[in-house]
Design an enzyme around this catalytic site. Structure first.
Site, mmCIF file in Angstrom:
data_model
loop_
_atom_site.group_PDB
_atom_site.id
_atom_site.type_symbol
_atom_site.label_atom_id
_atom_site.label_comp_id
_atom_site.label_asym_id
_atom_site.label_seq_id
_atom_site.Cartn_x
_atom_site.Cartn_y
_atom_site.Cartn_z
ATOM 1 N N THR A 1 -57.562 -43.347 48.664
ATOM 2 C CA THR A 1 -56.843 -43.822 49.836
ATOM 3 C C THR A 1 -57.222 -43.004 51.058
ATOM 4 O O THR A 1 -57.653 -41.861 50.934
ATOM 5 C CB THR A 1 -55.319 -43.709 49.650
ATOM 6 N N ASP A 2 -57.055 -43.589 52.228
ATOM 7 C CA ASP A 2 -57.039 -42.765 53.423
ATOM 8 C C ASP A 2 -55.752 -41.943 53.358
ATOM 9 O O ASP A 2 -54.882 -42.187 52.499
ATOM 10 C CB ASP A 2 -57.081 -43.634 54.679
ATOM 11 N N ALA A 3 -55.601 -40.966 54.233
ATOM 12 C CA ALA A 3 -54.465 -40.038 54.141
ATOM 13 C C ALA A 3 -53.138 -40.796 54.180
ATOM 14 O O ALA A 3 -52.885 -41.572 55.108
ATOM 15 C CB ALA A 3 -54.532 -39.031 55.278
#
Length: 611
Positions: free
Chosen positions: A320-322
């Site tokens: 995932t992105d952050a």
């Protein structure tokens, strides 16, 4: 009778012992399964350690102590909770020996004889976490796009290889690069020059080359931001963007670079985007506030499993992105975000919690307990969980193999750095794009005036110009200081430069680290206000018969505003960092000065369409 009774009693006793043994075995099995699940879940988390304080931390008083040496508690908890990886930011990365010591200490926390995943964002250009004294930032993806017409994938592959050499030396084994986004929206605040351009085929070719350069150097590459963050006008650090393309456009524009890169086997990881994309998934998901919204791609099974896994047939690691970006954290609790992303098909949850104090480790342990419970009650499928862990293990095994077989890193760090500086300048030079005008009028000028976005760029561009033109009389005006041009001498040239778009949390890494400029009460680049000042000053210069030049130091999208209002328009695409040593102008300014002096010509081609 007594003998028969005794035999019955013995039988009952034996049965009781068997029952006790079976119960004990069942309890042992349950405990072992729970530990196995907890191990898999720990491996599926990647944490950041930007700041850490031993005292209590509050919202009003956040921790400001950068982690440059691994705290003992961090090392203990990484092993105890069996965490799979960490991500490092600029605050963690100061100089070569310190970085190597930090990554070595982190690897001592690894378990199962497999390496800890240690990642960073070293795209180049706008997003570069390593100090310029360790690895040049390079001008960035759109600059590489500008070199494509003449040089094809040459510079993209060379940049990936150069980045891998240094990252591997320093103990960083994953780079969150390249960006495969097709920048369709000129107003995109978070991608822009981070994209190779607006042509899906060119984006694919350059992204594949850069990813291969990284991986051939033993560093895992990451294709991002799936399914494509290029047509958004919202920064996902601060809000939840939506892409309104129809399915056919999604297939031919946003998904195409990812499709080609996956088919080429260019990268071991894919990073998700926190964007809504109704044409790919028109379902609804409930937020922590009870609202029903279109699911962000990060939390969409239809997108991550249906499109990425099944349609594109990606079999690597999905990260995932952050998850602490506001696109996710405003709508979902950390537990919801992690559960939904895992159920969607993500293998690694990036930055699910910020760990700034010992109390935050208690929150992390609680999160792991709740995730174990979610597996046990069927919210998360145990077989899917195991398959996900196996993909992470395969990535770690690949990294182990790369450490044995990839070409050895250069022993002479100084020689390596010098070659990287040469590459930095070569990319900057070949990216320079001249939209119109005759540069020979500048070299003939009798008086030179610079209009720069800040004092640092005044100084750097001045250094580069004076190296090429030692005898020139040069004055520089800092637009932030509201300095106005004086009455100009006959035969003067005025060179204005701007940086756009505004600074985003992407430069700092997270929204909390975004610095603010007091004078303008806005993010540091303040492009809208500075652009107005720039146009006003250049109009004044032109009214006094001066030759006028405007230079786009980052995004070229604002150059049409200057059409017919200046004599020469130039695009560099590269952001000149103020982190360089004081005596170094930086590759972009050196390339500009050489262009103006006639030593080079502008061979770059616009990688995006301008209105």
């Amino acid at each position: 009778m007594q003998s028969r009774g005794f035999s019955r009693l013995a039988l009952y006793g034996l049965l009781l012992l068997l029952l006790i043994g079976a119960s004990g075995a069942w309890l042992w099995y349950q405990h072992a399964q729970q530990q196995q699940i907890r191990f898999w879940l720990g491996q599926k988390l990647m944490l950041d350690l930007r700041h850490f304080c031993t005292e209590a931390v509050t919202v009003e008083k956040p921790c400001q102590q950068p982690v440059t040496e691994l705290p003992a508690l961090w090392q203990q908890k990484l092993r105890e909770l069996q965490i799979g990886g960490v991500v490092l930011f600029a605050v963690n990365l100061q100089e070569r020996q310190q970085i190597s010591d930090l990554t070595a200490a982190l690897q001592q926390s690894a378990i199962d004889d497999l390496p800890l995943l240690i990642a960073t964002d070293q795209e180049g250009g706008r997003v570069a976490r390593l100090p310029e004294s360790v690895l040049p930032a390079f001008p960035g993806a759109m600059a590489l796009g500008a070199t494509y017409a003449k040089n094809q994938q040459h510079f993209a592959g060379a940049q990936g290889a150069a980045q891998a050499q240094t990252l591997r030396q320093l103990g960083i084994n994953i780079n969150f690069s390249p960006s495969m986004d097709v920048n369709s929206d000129p107003a995109n605040p978070v991608i822009g020059v981070r994209a190779f351009g607006d042509d899906p085929q060119q984006v694919a070719a350059l992204g594949i080359a850069l990813a291969r350069g990284l991986q051939q150097g033993g560093v895992a590459a990451t294709l991002k931001h799936f399914p494509g963050h290029g047509d958004t006008a919202t920064d996902s650090h601060t809000g939840l963007p939506q892409v309104d393309h129809v399915r056919a456009v999604a297939e031919t524009i946003d998904l195409e670079p990812f499709r080609q890169a996956v088919q080429a086997g260019a990268a071991r990881l894919v990073m998700t985007a926190h964007i809504q994309y109704p044409a790919l998934d028109d379902s609804q998901i409930q937020t922590q506030h009870g609202e029903w919204i279109a699911p962000p791609a990060t939390l969409s099974n239809t997108i991550l499993t249906g499109v990425l896994r099944e349609q594109l047939e990606f079999d690597g690691v999905v990260i995932t992105d952050a998850l602490n970006m506001q696109a996710i954290s405003d709508a979902f609790t950390p537990l919801q975000a992690v559960k939904y992303s895992f159920a969607a098909g993500a293998d690694i949850a990036l930055m699910p919690l910020e760990i700034q104090s010992p109390a935050d480790f208690a929150r992390l342990e609680q999160l792991l307990d709740e995730l174990v419970a979610a597996v046990q009650n069927g919210e998360l499928d145990v077989q899917t969980l195991e398959q996900s862990y196996l993909r992470i293990r395969d990535l770690k095994l690949w990294l182990t193999q790369q450490a044995k077989t990839a070409a050895p890193a250069a022993n002479d760090a100084n020689a390596l750095y010098q070659s990287q500086q040469q590459l930095d300048l070569a990319i900057a030079t070949n990216a320079l794009t001249q939209l119109d005008g005759d540069l020979s009028v500048i070299a003939k000028a009798k008086a030179w005036y610079l209009l720069m976005p800040d004092a640092d760029k005044c100084r750097r561009f001045g250094l580069a110009l004076q190296h090429e033109f030692p005898a020139i009389a040069l004055q520089c005006f800092d637009l932030r200081s509201n300095q106005s041009l004086p009455q100009l001498e006959p035969g003067a040239v005025v060179i204005g430069a701007y940086v756009a778009p505004e600074q985003s949390a992407v430069e700092a890494g997270v929204l909390a680290d975004l610095r603010m400029d007091v004078a303008f009460n806005a993010p540091l680049s303040v492009d809208q206000q500075l652009a107005k000042l720039q146009q006003q000053q250049l109009a004044v210069a032109r009214s006094q018969q001066a030759a006028t030049v405007v230079v786009a130091l980052r995004s070229p999208y604002q150059l049409p505003q200057f059409a017919g209002k200046v004599d020469i328009r130039l695009a560099t695409y590269g952001y000149p960092f103020s982190l360089k040593p004081d005596k170094e102008p930086g590759a972009v300014f050196v390339a500009l000065a050489r262009l103006i002096s006639g030593k080079t010509t502008a061979t770059g081609a616009l990688p995006v369409h301008l209105d």
